[in-house]
Design an enzyme around this catalytic site. Structure first.
Site, PDB file in Angstrom:
ATOM      1  N   SER A 176     -40.382 -30.749  49.113  1.00 21.44           N
ATOM      2  CA  SER A 176     -39.321 -30.824  48.112  1.00 21.44           C
ATOM      3  C   SER A 176     -37.948 -30.665  48.766  1.00 21.44           C
ATOM      4  CB  SER A 176     -39.560 -29.699  47.110  1.00 21.44           C
ATOM      5  OG  SER A 176     -38.400 -29.459  46.372  1.00 21.44           O
ATOM      6  N   TYR A 227     -40.258 -20.613  45.607  1.00 18.21           N
ATOM      7  CA  TYR A 227     -40.896 -21.937  45.581  1.00 18.21           C
ATOM      8  C   TYR A 227     -40.525 -22.725  46.842  1.00 18.21           C
ATOM      9  CZ  TYR A 227     -41.428 -26.913  44.425  1.00 18.21           C
ATOM     10  OH  TYR A 227     -41.736 -28.252  44.479  1.00 18.21           O
ATOM     11  N   LYS A 233     -42.784 -24.138  50.216  1.00 15.78           N
ATOM     12  CA  LYS A 233     -42.814 -25.518  50.731  1.00 15.78           C
ATOM     13  C   LYS A 233     -42.399 -25.534  52.213  1.00 15.78           C
ATOM     14  CE  LYS A 233     -44.018 -27.902  47.075  1.00 15.78           C
ATOM     15  NZ  LYS A 233     -45.278 -28.629  47.011  1.00 15.78           N
TER      16      LYS A 233
HETATM   17  P1  NAD Z   1     -47.652 -31.290  38.222  1.00 19.41           P
HETATM   18  O1  NAD Z   1     -47.686 -29.860  37.820  1.00 19.41           O
HETATM   19  O2  NAD Z   1     -47.557 -32.309  37.141  1.00 19.41           O
HETATM   20  O3  NAD Z   1     -48.888 -31.644  39.158  1.00 19.41           O
HETATM   21  C1  NAD Z   1     -49.523 -30.694  39.971  1.00 19.41           C
HETATM   22  C2  NAD Z   1     -51.015 -30.790  39.720  1.00 19.41           C
HETATM   23  O4  NAD Z   1     -51.660 -29.801  40.527  1.00 19.41           O
HETATM   24  C3  NAD Z   1     -51.388 -30.521  38.259  1.00 19.41           C
HETATM   25  O5  NAD Z   1     -52.274 -31.515  37.814  1.00 19.41           O
HETATM   26  C4  NAD Z   1     -52.057 -29.149  38.314  1.00 19.41           C
HETATM   27  O6  NAD Z   1     -53.057 -29.012  37.309  1.00 19.41           O
HETATM   28  C5  NAD Z   1     -52.628 -29.136  39.724  1.00 19.41           C
HETATM   29  N1  NAD Z   1     -52.813 -27.785  40.263  1.00 19.41           N
HETATM   30  C6  NAD Z   1     -51.954 -26.743  40.217  1.00 19.41           C
HETATM   31  N2  NAD Z   1     -52.475 -25.696  40.862  1.00 19.41           N
HETATM   32  C7  NAD Z   1     -53.698 -26.073  41.325  1.00 19.41           C
HETATM   33  C8  NAD Z   1     -54.711 -25.436  42.075  1.00 19.41           C
HETATM   34  N3  NAD Z   1     -54.592 -24.157  42.475  1.00 19.41           N
HETATM   35  N4  NAD Z   1     -55.828 -26.125  42.378  1.00 19.41           N
HETATM   36  C9  NAD Z   1     -55.976 -27.419  41.968  1.00 19.41           C
HETATM   37  N5  NAD Z   1     -55.047 -28.065  41.259  1.00 19.41           N
HETATM   38  C10 NAD Z   1     -53.909 -27.411  40.943  1.00 19.41           C
HETATM   39  O7  NAD Z   1     -46.424 -31.443  39.225  1.00 19.41           O
HETATM   40  P2  NAD Z   1     -45.768 -32.758  39.819  1.00 19.41           P
HETATM   41  O8  NAD Z   1     -44.395 -32.855  39.279  1.00 19.41           O
HETATM   42  O9  NAD Z   1     -46.672 -33.910  39.714  1.00 19.41           O
HETATM   43  O10 NAD Z   1     -45.627 -32.295  41.344  1.00 19.41           O
HETATM   44  C11 NAD Z   1     -46.609 -32.591  42.319  1.00 19.41           C
HETATM   45  C12 NAD Z   1     -46.193 -32.016  43.647  1.00 19.41           C
HETATM   46  O11 NAD Z   1     -44.907 -32.509  43.989  1.00 19.41           O
HETATM   47  C13 NAD Z   1     -46.087 -30.498  43.664  1.00 19.41           C
HETATM   48  O12 NAD Z   1     -46.579 -30.033  44.886  1.00 19.41           O
HETATM   49  C14 NAD Z   1     -44.599 -30.244  43.555  1.00 19.41           C
HETATM   50  O13 NAD Z   1     -44.222 -29.041  44.169  1.00 19.41           O
HETATM   51  C15 NAD Z   1     -44.051 -31.434  44.324  1.00 19.41           C
HETATM   52  N6  NAD Z   1     -42.688 -31.762  43.896  1.00 19.41           N
HETATM   53  C16 NAD Z   1     -42.427 -32.071  42.595  1.00 19.41           C
HETATM   54  C17 NAD Z   1     -41.133 -32.346  42.201  1.00 19.41           C
HETATM   55  C18 NAD Z   1     -40.799 -32.650  40.762  1.00 19.41           C
HETATM   56  O14 NAD Z   1     -39.614 -32.590  40.389  1.00 19.41           O
HETATM   57  N7  NAD Z   1     -41.747 -32.993  39.913  1.00 19.41           N
HETATM   58  C19 NAD Z   1     -40.089 -32.320  43.141  1.00 19.41           C
HETATM   59  C20 NAD Z   1     -40.399 -32.011  44.465  1.00 19.41           C
HETATM   60  C21 NAD Z   1     -41.705 -31.739  44.843  1.00 19.41           C
END
Ligand code: NAD
Length: 338
Positions: A138, A162, A166
């Site tokens: 991120s 957070y 990362k």
């Molecule tokens: P999201 O919460 O929609 O998706 C994450 C998924 O991981 C979910 O389906 C959740 O059920 C699953 N999950 C959580 N903990 C778990 C565990 N312990 N075991 C198995 N599954 C688990 O989030 P997203 O927006 O799709 O983000 C995905 C990734 O991208 C994350 O790692 C997040 O940190 C990173 N990210 C997201 C953003 C954003 O703005 N959405 C920005 C930068 C980085």
């Protein structure tokens, strides 16, 4: 040459769009998700989208419910895949927790899921001789690191738990690469602000519980689920006083994963870190205005005090990712809002 890919967090907002793209490209998918912040319904939706385009092979998606902190759970996925002669060729690691605010309230939970979960995954990968990984990092790793736009070479200086998790996972991946640089293929993608949804409207961002990021909040106000949006601060040192972010359409982001995975699968070994954004900054007020205009709705909002841990401007220097991935985002802010 069908490739078998494990996607952790594949049911989530970004994961579901990645799954769609990979299925369309003929990859065979194994999904690991606890459904903590997503729903199994997403796989019916993917099937519907692919049915319409006549492109779906039901055998190509294998869904496993469990927690990435559970070694046996992950080990079993690798085992089942290899028993079917579909040994996992590469992993896209998205599963984790992503709320900056929640991470300040419960840091140990964040370290446990994000860092211990990743270590667990890496151990299982090593035990199965799978050494190809795309990791969802991120822009929060940059924190307040000065020079804007953020370059990959900027100082890593996260300002919340957070972001710390990362940055730590990035460090672990670097250590692993240095310990066995001949065989690992690692790509860290530092996402900026993914928003929007697949044009079918069948998948999108639909988190369980109260969202913290702006776009699902705007959607909840637009659909009447929430009375108004709180905008954190109107006296930031930006053009209109509200924070500026680098929004990228989730479909463009998913496409970047295809390019990055293709790059990794061709490479002998590599350790890459790339920004994934559009390279443009848009203020909260501009985003709201555009959303109102393209959807013909009114979004009630109120200015409130600044949040701890926010920074005024964040946008990416995208030159490296555009060059290495031979990719560019196609969609603009209007498309993201529509
Ligand atoms: P999201 O919460 O929609 O998706 C994450 C998924 O991981 C979910 O389906 C959740 O059920 C699953 N999950 C959580 N903990 C778990 C565990 N312990 N075991 C198995 N599954 C688990 O989030 P997203 O927006 O799709 O983000 C995905 C990734 O991208 C994350 O790692 C997040 O940190 C990173 N990210 C997201 C953003 C954003 O703005 N959405 C920005 C930068 C980085």
């Amino acid at each position: 040459n069908l490739k078998n890919i494990l996607i952790t967090g594949g049911a989530g907002f970004i994961g579901s769009h990645i799954c769609l793209n990979f299925l369309e490209q003929g990859f065979n998918l194994y999904i690991a998700d606890s459904f903590l912040n997503s729903s199994k319904e997403v796989f019916n939706r993917l099937k519907n989208i692919l049915d319409i385009s006549n492109n779906y092979d039901v055998k190509k998606i294998n869904v496993f419910e469990g927690d990435i902190r559970n070694y046996k759970f992950l080990e079993n996925i690798f085992l089942e895949a290899s028993n079917k002669n579909e040994a996992i060729d590469g992993v896209i690691h998205l599963a984790g927790l992503k709320s900056v605010f929640e991470s300040t309230l419960d840091p140990t939970y964040y370290w446990d899921v994000n860092v211990n979960g990743s270590i667990n995954l890496l151990k299982v990968m090593m035990a199965n001789n799978c050494k190809t990984i795309l990791f969802s990092s991120s822009a929060t790793v940059y924190g307040n690191s000065g020079e804007i736009p953020f370059k990959e070479s900027n100082l890593i200086n996260p300002i919340n738990p957070y972001g710390e998790t990362k940055a730590t996972i990035e460090k672990i991946l670097n250590n692993i690469f240095n310990s066995d640089s001949k065989s690992w293929r690692i790509c860290v993608l530092r996402y900026f602000n993914p928003i929007g949804a697949h044009p079918s409207g069948m998948i999108g961002e639909n988190p369980n519980g109260t969202p913290e990021n702006i776009f699902p909040l705007i959607l909840q106000v637009a659909s009447g689920l929430r009375k108004k949006l709180f905008v954190f601060g109107n006296d930031w040192p930006t053009q209109d006083g509200t924070c500026e972010r680098d929004y990228i359409h989730v479909v463009d982001l998913a496409q970047a994963h295809i390019k990055a995975m293709q790059y990794l699968l061709k490479a002998k070994n590599c350790n890459l870190t790339l920004n994934v954004g559009k390279g443009l900054s848009t203020s909260v007020l501009d985003l709201l205005k555009t959303f109102e205009k393209v959807n013909n709705v009114k979004i009630n909002f109120e200015f409130t005090s600044k949040r701890d841990g926010d920074i005024p401007i964040s946008f990416a220097d995208t030159s490296l990712s555009f060059k290495i991935l031979n990719w560019k985002p196609k969609y603009n802010i209007e498309d993201m809002c529509k």
